[in-house]
Design a protein around this motif. Structure first.
Motif, PDB file in Angstrom:
ATOM      1  N   ALA A  40      -0.807  11.309  14.360  1.00  0.00           N
ATOM      2  CA  ALA A  40       0.134  10.811  15.346  1.00  0.00           C
ATOM      3  C   ALA A  40      -0.300  11.294  16.730  1.00  0.00           C
ATOM      4  O   ALA A  40      -1.015  12.299  16.845  1.00  0.00           O
ATOM      5  N   PRO A  41       0.123  10.614  17.784  1.00  0.00           N
ATOM      6  CA  PRO A  41      -0.268  11.031  19.143  1.00  0.00           C
ATOM      7  C   PRO A  41       0.112  12.479  19.419  1.00  0.00           C
ATOM      8  O   PRO A  41       1.246  12.894  19.171  1.00  0.00           O
ATOM      9  N   GLY A  42      -0.853  13.243  19.896  1.00  0.00           N
ATOM     10  CA  GLY A  42      -0.603  14.629  20.240  1.00  0.00           C
ATOM     11  C   GLY A  42      -0.543  15.584  19.070  1.00  0.00           C
ATOM     12  O   GLY A  42      -0.240  16.768  19.249  1.00  0.00           O
ATOM     13  N   LYS A  75     -12.868  -1.609  -8.431  1.00  0.00           N
ATOM     14  CA  LYS A  75     -12.984  -2.252  -7.120  1.00  0.00           C
ATOM     15  C   LYS A  75     -13.312  -1.255  -6.014  1.00  0.00           C
ATOM     16  O   LYS A  75     -13.378  -1.632  -4.846  1.00  0.00           O
ATOM     17  N   ASN A  76     -13.478   0.033  -6.383  1.00  0.00           N
ATOM     18  CA  ASN A  76     -13.750   1.072  -5.376  1.00  0.00           C
ATOM     19  C   ASN A  76     -12.717   1.046  -4.250  1.00  0.00           C
ATOM     20  O   ASN A  76     -13.053   1.181  -3.068  1.00  0.00           O
ATOM     21  N   THR A  77     -11.476   0.883  -4.646  1.00  0.00           N
ATOM     22  CA  THR A  77     -10.402   0.694  -3.678  1.00  0.00           C
ATOM     23  C   THR A  77      -9.269   1.676  -3.931  1.00  0.00           C
ATOM     24  O   THR A  77      -8.923   1.939  -5.084  1.00  0.00           O
ATOM     25  N   VAL A  78      -8.708   2.185  -2.841  1.00  0.00           N
ATOM     26  CA  VAL A  78      -7.541   3.052  -2.917  1.00  0.00           C
ATOM     27  C   VAL A  78      -6.407   2.391  -2.135  1.00  0.00           C
ATOM     28  O   VAL A  78      -6.639   1.720  -1.129  1.00  0.00           O
ATOM     29  N   TYR A  79      -5.196   2.565  -2.642  1.00  0.00           N
ATOM     30  CA  TYR A  79      -4.020   1.958  -2.045  1.00  0.00           C
ATOM     31  C   TYR A  79      -2.997   3.034  -1.675  1.00  0.00           C
ATOM     32  O   TYR A  79      -2.952   4.101  -2.288  1.00  0.00           O
ATOM     33  N   LEU A  80      -2.183   2.715  -0.693  1.00  0.00           N
ATOM     34  CA  LEU A  80      -1.063   3.586  -0.345  1.00  0.00           C
ATOM     35  C   LEU A  80       0.160   2.703  -0.147  1.00  0.00           C
ATOM     36  O   LEU A  80       0.241   1.958   0.827  1.00  0.00           O
ATOM     37  N   GLN A  81       1.079   2.776  -1.098  1.00  0.00           N
ATOM     38  CA  GLN A  81       2.335   2.051  -0.987  1.00  0.00           C
ATOM     39  C   GLN A  81       3.328   2.950  -0.273  1.00  0.00           C
ATOM     40  O   GLN A  81       3.626   4.054  -0.739  1.00  0.00           O
ATOM     41  N   MET A  82       3.815   2.488   0.850  1.00  0.00           N
ATOM     42  CA  MET A  82       4.716   3.291   1.674  1.00  0.00           C
ATOM     43  C   MET A  82       6.089   2.622   1.712  1.00  0.00           C
ATOM     44  O   MET A  82       6.218   1.509   2.225  1.00  0.00           O
ATOM     45  N   ASN A  83       7.071   3.287   1.149  1.00  0.00           N
ATOM     46  CA  ASN A  83       8.439   2.795   1.126  1.00  0.00           C
ATOM     47  C   ASN A  83       9.348   3.703   1.953  1.00  0.00           C
ATOM     48  O   ASN A  83       8.982   4.833   2.264  1.00  0.00           O
ATOM     49  N   SER A  84      10.511   3.200   2.266  1.00  0.00           N
ATOM     50  CA  SER A  84      11.501   3.974   3.034  1.00  0.00           C
ATOM     51  C   SER A  84      10.871   4.612   4.261  1.00  0.00           C
ATOM     52  O   SER A  84      11.051   5.809   4.540  1.00  0.00           O
ATOM     53  N   LEU A  85      10.139   3.821   4.986  1.00  0.00           N
ATOM     54  CA  LEU A  85       9.410   4.341   6.152  1.00  0.00           C
ATOM     55  C   LEU A  85      10.352   4.846   7.228  1.00  0.00           C
ATOM     56  O   LEU A  85      11.445   4.288   7.429  1.00  0.00           O
ATOM     57  N   LYS A  86       9.903   5.896   7.906  1.00  0.00           N
ATOM     58  CA  LYS A  86      10.666   6.531   8.966  1.00  0.00           C
ATOM     59  C   LYS A  86       9.862   6.472  10.276  1.00  0.00           C
ATOM     60  O   LYS A  86       8.634   6.404  10.234  1.00  0.00           O
ATOM     61  N   PRO A  87      10.539   6.542  11.404  1.00  0.00           N
ATOM     62  CA  PRO A  87       9.791   6.542  12.681  1.00  0.00           C
ATOM     63  C   PRO A  87       8.740   7.649  12.743  1.00  0.00           C
ATOM     64  O   PRO A  87       7.677   7.457  13.349  1.00  0.00           O
ATOM     65  N   GLU A  88       9.008   8.766  12.103  1.00  0.00           N
ATOM     66  CA  GLU A  88       8.034   9.865  12.126  1.00  0.00           C
ATOM     67  C   GLU A  88       6.791   9.591  11.291  1.00  0.00           C
ATOM     68  O   GLU A  88       5.844  10.377  11.319  1.00  0.00           O
ATOM     69  N   ASP A  89       6.783   8.491  10.553  1.00  0.00           N
ATOM     70  CA  ASP A  89       5.578   8.087   9.829  1.00  0.00           C
ATOM     71  C   ASP A  89       4.608   7.331  10.735  1.00  0.00           C
ATOM     72  O   ASP A  89       3.486   7.016  10.312  1.00  0.00           O
ATOM     73  N   THR A  90       5.033   7.033  11.951  1.00  0.00           N
ATOM     74  CA  THR A  90       4.175   6.320  12.893  1.00  0.00           C
ATOM     75  C   THR A  90       2.928   7.133  13.195  1.00  0.00           C
ATOM     76  O   THR A  90       3.005   8.305  13.575  1.00  0.00           O
ATOM     77  N   ALA A  91       1.768   6.518  12.980  1.00  0.00           N
ATOM     78  CA  ALA A  91       0.493   7.207  13.168  1.00  0.00           C
ATOM     79  C   ALA A  91      -0.644   6.224  12.896  1.00  0.00           C
ATOM     80  O   ALA A  91      -0.420   5.120  12.406  1.00  0.00           O
ATOM     81  N   VAL A  92      -1.848   6.670  13.202  1.00  0.00           N
ATOM     82  CA  VAL A  92      -3.035   5.959  12.729  1.00  0.00           C
ATOM     83  C   VAL A  92      -3.385   6.554  11.367  1.00  0.00           C
ATOM     84  O   VAL A  92      -3.507   7.779  11.235  1.00  0.00           O
ATOM     85  N   TYR A  93      -3.496   5.707  10.388  1.00  0.00           N
ATOM     86  CA  TYR A  93      -3.793   6.133   9.031  1.00  0.00           C
ATOM     87  C   TYR A  93      -5.284   5.913   8.746  1.00  0.00           C
ATOM     88  O   TYR A  93      -5.804   4.815   8.945  1.00  0.00           O
TER      89      TYR A  93
END
Length: 119
Positions: A40-42, A75-93
């Motif tokens: 997240a910023p900062g 498939k050499n793939t990873v997933y991230l299912q994100m539920n019940s998101l909160k403003p504090e989850d805002t970031a570059v992933y």
């Protein structure tokens, strides 16, 4: 060369869901652990979730019960299912993977995908 390509970020309202994907491509022997970090910023980059090739999973306390990490080894793939998101989850992933090429393993990173959660 090895490349990690992420997709699935975006803007969502609080309480909503998003699913991130990260596919590894290129020349390599195997993938050990795969995971997601965010920044997240900062703030410093932090681990969100990780999964080993054997399926052992680790989550940050802040996302337990809301996020689910999974991987498709074929498939050499990873997933991230994100539920019940909160403003504090805002970031570059960022997707990261420990990948074995020839005689040694190295850590590789994707370019990052923005997740913005509005209140």
């Amino acid at each position: 060369q090895v490349q990690l390509v992420e997709s699935g970020g975006g803007l969502v309202q609080a309480g909503g869901s998003l699913r991130l994907s990260c596919a590894a491509s290129g020349s390599f022997r195997s993938i050990n652990s795969m995971g997601w970090h965010r920044q997240a910023p900062g703030k410093q980059r932090e681990l969100v979730a990780a999964i080993t090739s054997g399926g052992i999973i680790n989550y940050a306390d802040s996302v337990k019960g809301r996020f689910t990490i999974s991987r498709d080894n074929a498939k050499n793939t990873v997933y991230l299912q994100m539920n019940s998101l909160k403003p504090e989850d805002t970031a570059v992933y960022y997707c990261g993977a420990d990948i074995r090429r020839a005689l040694s393993s190295h850590e590789y990173w994707g370019q990052g995908t923005q997740v913005t959660v509005s209140s």
